[in-house]
Motif scaffolding. Sequence first.
Motif, PDB file in Angstrom:
ATOM      1  N   PRO A  52       0.736  -1.296   0.179  1.00 49.15           N
ATOM      2  CA  PRO A  52      -0.162  -0.020   0.085  1.00 49.15           C
ATOM      3  C   PRO A  52       0.746   1.348   0.173  1.00 49.15           C
ATOM      4  O   PRO A  52       0.444   2.443  -0.260  1.00 49.15           O
ATOM      5  N   HIS A  53       2.301   1.103   0.420  1.00 55.54           N
ATOM      6  CA  HIS A  53       3.090   2.218   0.372  1.00 55.54           C
ATOM      7  C   HIS A  53       3.913   2.305  -0.774  1.00 55.54           C
ATOM      8  O   HIS A  53       4.996   3.097  -0.556  1.00 55.54           O
ATOM      9  N   ARG A  54       3.806   1.836  -1.863  1.00 59.36           N
ATOM     10  CA  ARG A  54       4.838   1.615  -2.741  1.00 59.36           C
ATOM     11  C   ARG A  54       4.964   2.788  -3.417  1.00 59.36           C
ATOM     12  O   ARG A  54       6.169   3.266  -4.146  1.00 59.36           O
ATOM     13  N   GLU A  55       4.046   3.745  -3.461  1.00 58.94           N
ATOM     14  CA  GLU A  55       4.545   5.287  -4.083  1.00 58.94           C
ATOM     15  C   GLU A  55       5.331   5.810  -3.401  1.00 58.94           C
ATOM     16  O   GLU A  55       6.526   6.715  -3.883  1.00 58.94           O
ATOM     17  N   LYS A  56       5.549   5.912  -2.138  1.00 58.19           N
ATOM     18  CA  LYS A  56       6.075   6.637  -1.080  1.00 58.19           C
ATOM     19  C   LYS A  56       7.525   5.852  -1.062  1.00 58.19           C
ATOM     20  O   LYS A  56       8.522   6.457  -1.050  1.00 58.19           O
ATOM     21  N   HIS A  57       7.678   4.538  -1.199  1.00 56.42           N
ATOM     22  CA  HIS A  57       8.738   3.790  -0.931  1.00 56.42           C
ATOM     23  C   HIS A  57       9.159   3.005  -2.360  1.00 56.42           C
ATOM     24  O   HIS A  57       9.313   1.800  -2.156  1.00 56.42           O
ATOM     25  N   HIS A  58       9.108   3.784  -3.339  1.00 59.18           N
ATOM     26  CA  HIS A  58       9.067   2.932  -4.626  1.00 59.18           C
ATOM     27  C   HIS A  58      10.290   2.030  -4.872  1.00 59.18           C
ATOM     28  O   HIS A  58      10.304   0.958  -5.354  1.00 59.18           O
ATOM     29  N   ALA A  59      11.666   2.641  -4.529  1.00 58.64           N
ATOM     30  CA  ALA A  59      12.862   1.758  -4.599  1.00 58.64           C
ATOM     31  C   ALA A  59      12.578   0.651  -4.008  1.00 58.64           C
ATOM     32  O   ALA A  59      13.112  -0.712  -4.292  1.00 58.64           O
ATOM     33  N   ALA A  60      11.907   0.447  -2.609  1.00 58.81           N
ATOM     34  CA  ALA A  60      11.890  -0.672  -1.940  1.00 58.81           C
ATOM     35  C   ALA A  60      11.079  -1.707  -2.658  1.00 58.81           C
ATOM     36  O   ALA A  60      11.128  -3.192  -2.787  1.00 58.81           O
ATOM     37  N   TYR A  61      10.012  -1.132  -3.117  1.00 53.97           N
ATOM     38  CA  TYR A  61       8.755  -1.795  -3.859  1.00 53.97           C
ATOM     39  C   TYR A  61       9.499  -2.511  -4.845  1.00 53.97           C
ATOM     40  O   TYR A  61       9.345  -3.724  -5.115  1.00 53.97           O
ATOM     41  N   GLU A  62      10.151  -1.954  -5.882  1.00 52.42           N
ATOM     42  CA  GLU A  62      10.731  -2.379  -7.006  1.00 52.42           C
ATOM     43  C   GLU A  62      12.023  -3.295  -6.614  1.00 52.42           C
ATOM     44  O   GLU A  62      12.191  -4.489  -7.254  1.00 52.42           O
ATOM     45  N   ARG A  63      12.841  -3.142  -5.656  1.00 52.89           N
ATOM     46  CA  ARG A  63      13.710  -4.059  -5.223  1.00 52.89           C
ATOM     47  C   ARG A  63      13.055  -5.499  -4.908  1.00 52.89           C
ATOM     48  O   ARG A  63      13.790  -6.522  -5.283  1.00 52.89           O
ATOM     49  N   GLY A  64      11.925  -5.571  -4.170  1.00 52.52           N
ATOM     50  CA  GLY A  64      11.289  -6.793  -3.830  1.00 52.52           C
ATOM     51  C   GLY A  64      11.029  -7.689  -5.136  1.00 52.52           C
ATOM     52  O   GLY A  64      11.559  -8.836  -5.138  1.00 52.52           O
ATOM     53  N   PHE A  65      10.827  -7.035  -6.442  1.00 47.62           N
ATOM     54  CA  PHE A  65      10.506  -7.664  -7.760  1.00 47.62           C
ATOM     55  C   PHE A  65      11.730  -8.107  -7.981  1.00 47.62           C
ATOM     56  O   PHE A  65      11.834  -9.317  -8.867  1.00 47.62           O
ATOM     57  N   VAL A  66      12.851  -7.300  -8.176  1.00 49.83           N
ATOM     58  CA  VAL A  66      14.259  -7.511  -8.725  1.00 49.83           C
ATOM     59  C   VAL A  66      14.799  -8.997  -7.980  1.00 49.83           C
ATOM     60  O   VAL A  66      15.240  -9.900  -8.369  1.00 49.83           O
TER      61      VAL A  66
END
Length: 267
Positions: A52-66
Motif C-alpha cells: 500500500p505504500h509503494r508510491e512513497k517507497h518505490h525503490a523498496a517496492y521495485e527491489r522486492g521484484f528484482v
Amino acid sequence: MSLTAIGKATPKPPPAHEAITIRRATLKDGPGIGRTAGITYYNTPLTCFLSPHREKHHAAYERGFVERAIARMLSPRNETYVACLPSGRIVGAAQFQRQGDDAGARRLVREVGVVNRIWMWVLGWLFWIYCKVYWMVRGPDRSSDQEAAKTFSGWCRVDRERYWDSVEERADRWHALSIVVLPEWQGMGIGRKLMAEVMKRAESDGVMVGLESSVAGEAFYRRLGFVLLGRFSPDAHALEGGGGEMAWYPPGYKNKIGEESGMGDHL
C-alpha cells in the motif's frame, strides 16, 4: 499464488522497426525483469493489498521484484524468458519452474550439469545473505504491509494444497510463476509468444502447465487453451474479484481436458 499480469491494456502502436525478440534470460537481466514486473503489477488489487505504500517507497517496492526474479533464476528447475526491443530494453518476461520428479524433470536438472548446479547453489546462498544484510542495514521494506503478506501466504498455502499438492497427477508439470508484459506493449502477441516457450517444453515432456490467473488474465489464458481448475479461496477471490487456478494439457495428455474442466467448474 503469483498472479499473471496479462490485462486489458490499450497499447500505442510501436514503431515498425521495434521488432520484439524472445530469448532465454541471463542473470544480468534480473533487474530489468524485476522492474518490468513492478510496473506491470503496480495497480493490481493484489499489489494494492500487499504494497500500500509503494508510491512513497518505490525503490523498496521495485527491489522486492528484482530480488524475486533473480532468486528464481538461481534454481536449476527454472526457465526464464524475456521479450526485448532491438535496444535491449525488456518489455515482457516469463518465469517458469519445473515441478515433480518424472523423467523430464530429472533430465532438465541433469542437463544443467553438476558444476553449474553447484555454482547456482553457492550463488543462491550468497544472494540470500546479501539480501538479508541489505535489509538489515536499510531497514524493513516500508512499501509493504507485513500482516497482509502473512495473510496472502496463508491463502497461497490453502490453494496450493487444494489444487496442486493433493492431486497426484498434477505433481509433474511446468508452473508459470510470473508472466508480465508492460501495459503499453500488451495486446501485441508478446504474452502468447512467451507462453509458447513453456507450452513447447510441456508438450515435449508430456506434462501439463499450471498457473494462477487474475480475472483480467483469465480470458487470455482460455484463448491459449487453458481450463479453469477452480477459483481462489474465498478471501483471495474477493480481493481479486475473480481469477483462479488454471491448467493447459498438451495433445495426448493422460487426463482428459473435459474431465478436469468439469471438476474445476464445481470446485
